[in-house]
Enzyme design. Structure first.
Site, PDB file in Angstrom:
ATOM      1  N   GLU A  98       1.119  -0.996   0.350  1.00 42.06           N
ATOM      2  CA  GLU A  98       0.319   0.169  -0.226  1.00 42.06           C
ATOM      3  C   GLU A  98       0.815   1.239   0.079  1.00 42.06           C
ATOM      4  O   GLU A  98       2.341   1.121   0.474  1.00 42.06           O
ATOM      5  CB  GLU A  98      -0.847  -0.125   1.379  1.00 42.06           C
ATOM      6  N   ASP A  99       0.905   2.066  -0.332  1.00 44.23           N
ATOM      7  CA  ASP A  99       1.336   3.600  -0.714  1.00 44.23           C
ATOM      8  C   ASP A  99       1.591   4.267   0.839  1.00 44.23           C
ATOM      9  O   ASP A  99       2.090   4.458   1.846  1.00 44.23           O
ATOM     10  CB  ASP A  99       0.808   4.648  -1.627  1.00 44.23           C
ATOM     11  N   ASP A 102      -3.267   5.784   6.397  1.00 49.31           N
ATOM     12  CA  ASP A 102      -3.465   6.667   6.995  1.00 49.31           C
ATOM     13  C   ASP A 102      -4.766   6.644   8.420  1.00 49.31           C
ATOM     14  O   ASP A 102      -4.633   6.448   9.236  1.00 49.31           O
ATOM     15  CB  ASP A 102      -4.357   7.768   5.861  1.00 49.31           C
ATOM     16  N   PHE A 151      -1.018  16.490   3.749  1.00 51.16           N
ATOM     17  CA  PHE A 151      -1.538  15.907   2.764  1.00 51.16           C
ATOM     18  C   PHE A 151      -0.278  15.412   1.610  1.00 51.16           C
ATOM     19  O   PHE A 151       0.229  16.932   1.460  1.00 51.16           O
ATOM     20  CB  PHE A 151      -2.749  16.651   2.059  1.00 51.16           C
ATOM     21  N   ARG A 164       0.712  12.222  -9.397  1.00 52.12           N
ATOM     22  CA  ARG A 164       1.393  10.861  -8.766  1.00 52.12           C
ATOM     23  C   ARG A 164       2.306  10.728  -9.939  1.00 52.12           C
ATOM     24  O   ARG A 164       3.192  10.103  -9.355  1.00 52.12           O
ATOM     25  CB  ARG A 164      -0.404   9.535 -10.208  1.00 52.12           C
TER      26      ARG A 164
END
Ligand code: IMP
Ligand code: MG
Length: 179
Positions: A98-99, A102, A151, A164
């Protein structure tokens, strides 16, 4: 990309060096057996391709589409599988790639889904972790970097599908910040 300001948080060379270390560690932890990398689309695909190439052993690669976020920066709390896996996980060692973790809502849901597929083992590798934001418990075994509650975009991470393809991971500042 001209309306917002990008501040580099993690430059490309630091990201690549850390991924090489993670690849070595994960290779040591799984000396044999079938190891499946599950890429969570779309954000994790850049991390997955570099991590897979940093591995010192064979890996299977498969993709899963999950949607939680809309176009903005906060989660709706709703999770939907938009693309399922092609390969069975039964009896395999599975690493969810997973990136960023959060709130933990996405992975908490996904781990329940994947446990039902009867893998031999199931763990998570996340490039980024924002521990301050967690509302659901998620066991993340391999973490690239812990970052503050900001963010970020780049290296797969987007804001409304933009940014991206940046090599660096950047904090997004400017007009879009309050969106
Ligand atoms: P969670 O369910 O709140 O843990 O959110 C996980 C997903 O939200 C990630 O896979 C990302 O797609 C997205 N996300 C969370 N934080 C960020 C961020 O800082 N930048 C870009 N996407 C993010
Ligand atoms: Mg994602």
């Amino acid at each position: 990309m001209k309306d917002s300001k990008l501040r580099v948080l993690l430059p490309a060379d630091r990201i690549q060096a850390r991924i090489r270390e993670m690849g070595e560690e994960i290779s040591r932890d799984y000396p044999d057996g079938n190891l499946h990398f599950i890429c969570i689309l779309k954000g994790a695909c850049f991390f997955l391709t570099d991590l897979a190439r940093a591995m010192k052993r064979d890996v299977f690669v498969d993709f899963m589409g999950i949607s939680t976020y809309g176009k903005g920066k906060s989660t709706s709390g709703e999770v939907k599988v938009t693309k399922d896996l092609d390969i069975s996980l039964e009896g395999a060692d599975v690493l969810v790639v997973e990136d960023i973790v959060d709130s933990g809502i996405t992975l908490n849901y996904l781990m329940h889904v994947l446990e039902q597929r009867k893998p031999k083992s199931l763990r998570i590798a996340a490039l980024l972790d924002k521990p301050e934001r967690r509302v659901r418990t998620v066991p993340v075994t391999y973490v690239g970097f812990q970052i503050p509650d900001q963010f970020v975009v780049g290296y797969g991470l987007d804001y409304a599908e933009k940014y991206r393809n940046l090599d660096d991971i950047c904090v997004l500042e400017g007009p879009e910040e309050e969106a």
